[in-house]
Design an enzyme around this catalytic site. Structure first.
Site, PDB file in Angstrom:
ATOM      1  N   ILE A   1       0.414   3.770   6.201  1.00 57.63           N
ATOM      2  CA  ILE A   1      -0.636   3.796   7.224  1.00 57.63           C
ATOM      3  C   ILE A   1      -1.612   4.924   6.911  1.00 57.63           C
ATOM      4  O   ILE A   1      -1.258   6.100   6.930  1.00 57.63           O
ATOM      5  CB  ILE A   1      -0.033   4.005   8.630  1.00 57.63           C
ATOM      6  CG1 ILE A   1       0.961   2.886   8.951  1.00 57.63           C
ATOM      7  CG2 ILE A   1      -1.146   4.009   9.684  1.00 57.63           C
ATOM      8  CD1 ILE A   1       1.664   3.057  10.278  1.00 57.63           C
ATOM      9  N   HIS A   2      -2.847   4.558   6.603  1.00 60.04           N
ATOM     10  CA  HIS A   2      -3.901   5.530   6.323  1.00 60.04           C
ATOM     11  C   HIS A   2      -5.212   4.926   6.806  1.00 60.04           C
ATOM     12  O   HIS A   2      -5.212   3.940   7.553  1.00 60.04           O
ATOM     13  CB  HIS A   2      -3.951   5.876   4.829  1.00 60.04           C
ATOM     14  CG  HIS A   2      -4.222   4.685   3.961  1.00 60.04           C
ATOM     15  ND1 HIS A   2      -5.463   4.375   3.458  1.00 60.04           N
ATOM     16  CD2 HIS A   2      -3.400   3.699   3.541  1.00 60.04           C
ATOM     17  CE1 HIS A   2      -5.397   3.268   2.748  1.00 60.04           C
ATOM     18  NE2 HIS A   2      -4.162   2.821   2.781  1.00 60.04           N
ATOM     19  N   GLY A   3      -6.332   5.501   6.412  1.00 60.92           N
ATOM     20  CA  GLY A   3      -7.619   5.094   6.963  1.00 60.92           C
ATOM     21  C   GLY A   3      -7.935   3.621   6.824  1.00 60.92           C
ATOM     22  O   GLY A   3      -8.373   2.981   7.772  1.00 60.92           O
TER      23      GLY A   3
ATOM     24  N   ASP B   1       0.869  -1.182   0.000  1.00 53.82           N
ATOM     25  CA  ASP B   1       0.000   0.000   0.000  1.00 53.82           C
ATOM     26  C   ASP B   1       0.899   1.223   0.000  1.00 53.82           C
ATOM     27  O   ASP B   1       1.568   1.512   0.995  1.00 53.82           O
ATOM     28  CB  ASP B   1      -0.900   0.007   1.234  1.00 53.82           C
ATOM     29  CG  ASP B   1      -2.074   0.961   1.089  1.00 53.82           C
ATOM     30  OD1 ASP B   1      -1.847   2.077   0.584  1.00 53.82           O
ATOM     31  OD2 ASP B   1      -3.197   0.602   1.471  1.00 53.82           O
TER      32      ASP B   1
ATOM     33  N   ALA C   1      -5.251   1.700   9.109  1.00 59.72           N
ATOM     34  CA  ALA C   1      -5.358   1.988  10.543  1.00 59.72           C
ATOM     35  C   ALA C   1      -6.752   1.717  11.083  1.00 59.72           C
ATOM     36  O   ALA C   1      -6.908   1.206  12.199  1.00 59.72           O
ATOM     37  CB  ALA C   1      -4.975   3.447  10.801  1.00 59.72           C
TER      38      ALA C   1
END
Length: 306
Positions: free
Chosen positions: A160-162, A156, A165
């Site tokens: 770390i994103h929506g 990805d 996370a």
């Protein structure tokens, strides 16, 4: 199942739902009722009642503004209905939490929403002041060698994103997120930003490829449930060639680049990346594509070679 009704002045509710579904995928149980530009309380009441008539069971109404027409109409119509909860102060974090955590009470949702409001610059400054752990003797973890508990490995490019996370890591009961990327591991600002984006309930390691192979193979993380993130397929291949072990990998997000073609809506690959994926597959790695957990699992290599 709890239905969620987003109510707002104008298009705010529509925009929040659109953003929600970019993160979580389609949400048929989330509904929208808007006070139109040329509308009034009568128009809104009629639309709200019409939407509510299609819902059976528990419902949560999230209004944009306390004291505004949408909130006032909803309160007047459903104040005595025990199956309907009403919250004012719509925000994307609140709606995401309400959608993903059906068991959360209104009190818990409000508390979570408040915690999502932070001074980002101050938080970033604090994060950059965190000292790195000193080098430790990895021999002490010998009993865990070869027993790493990896719950998911994902490519990805946003790291770390929506989706990672808020959905993947929580749905898999992750205890530690490991970001494997040389650039991020050597950039204090990137590392601090990743710390801020990671769920506070989870540990985070941001490692170079060599560090990751060394730490994971040593058994350093014991029985912790590990979610491993790569930014691109090249890093995955390097990890394997350095001695890292991967049986299966999920491709999530790879954005458009010059010369890239679309494999899925969220994955665009160049000719060079196609070659890398084929080399990864030659190592016996099962490569799948899946944006969020409730999407169907796609055989990535079949899709790639069509």
């Amino acid at each position: 199942m709890r239905d969620i009704i987003l109510i707002s002045h104008g298009d705010m509710a529509q925009g929040v739902k659109h953003s929600l579904e970019m993160i979580t995928g389609k949400q048929p149980s989330v509904h929208i009722v808007s006070l139109k530009d040329d509308g009034d309380d009568k128009q809104f009441k009629q639309d709200l009642i019409s939407t509510m008539s299609t819902i059976s069971g528990k419902a949560l109404i999230i209004a944009d503004l306390l004291g505004g027409t949408p909130c006032n109409v909803a309160l007047k119509e459903y104040v005595d209905n025990e199956n309907v909860e009403i919250i004012a102060g719509m925000s994307l974090p609140l709606v995401v939490e309400a959608t993903l955590n059906e068991q959360a009470s209104t009190k818990e949702l409000i508390g979570s929403a408040r915690q999502s409001v932070i001074n980002v610059k101050n938080q970033l400054e604090k994060s950059t002041q965190i000292k790195e752990q000193e080098e430790i003797n990895l021999d002490q973890y010998a009993e865990f060698r070869g027993k790493e508990n990896i719950v998911n490995i994902r490519i990805d490019e946003r790291l770390i994103h929506g989706q990672v996370a808020g959905i993947w890591s929580t749905s898999l009961n992750t205890q530690r997120i490991i970001v494997i990327n040389d650039e991020a591991a050597q950039d204090p600002l990137q590392k601090s930003s990743l710390r801020m984006a990671a769920p506070t309930s989870m540990r985070l390691s941001v490692l170079t490829i060599k560090e990751a192979v060394k730490n994971i193979n040593s058994g350093k993380y014991g029985k912790q449930r590990l979610f491993i993130l790569f930014k691109n397929p090249t890093d995955v291949l390097r990890f394997i060639e350095e001695g890292g072990h991967i049986n299966r990998i999920n491709v999530g997000n790879m954005s458009h680049k010059e010369g890239a073609r679309e494999v899925t809506k969220s994955i665009k690959v160049t000719k060079d990346e196609e070659v890398v994926f084929k080399k990864i597959a030659e190592h016996g790695v099962d490569i799948t594509a899946q944006l969020v957990p409730n999407d169907p699992i796609i055989n990535f290599m079949e899709k790639l070679t069509r």
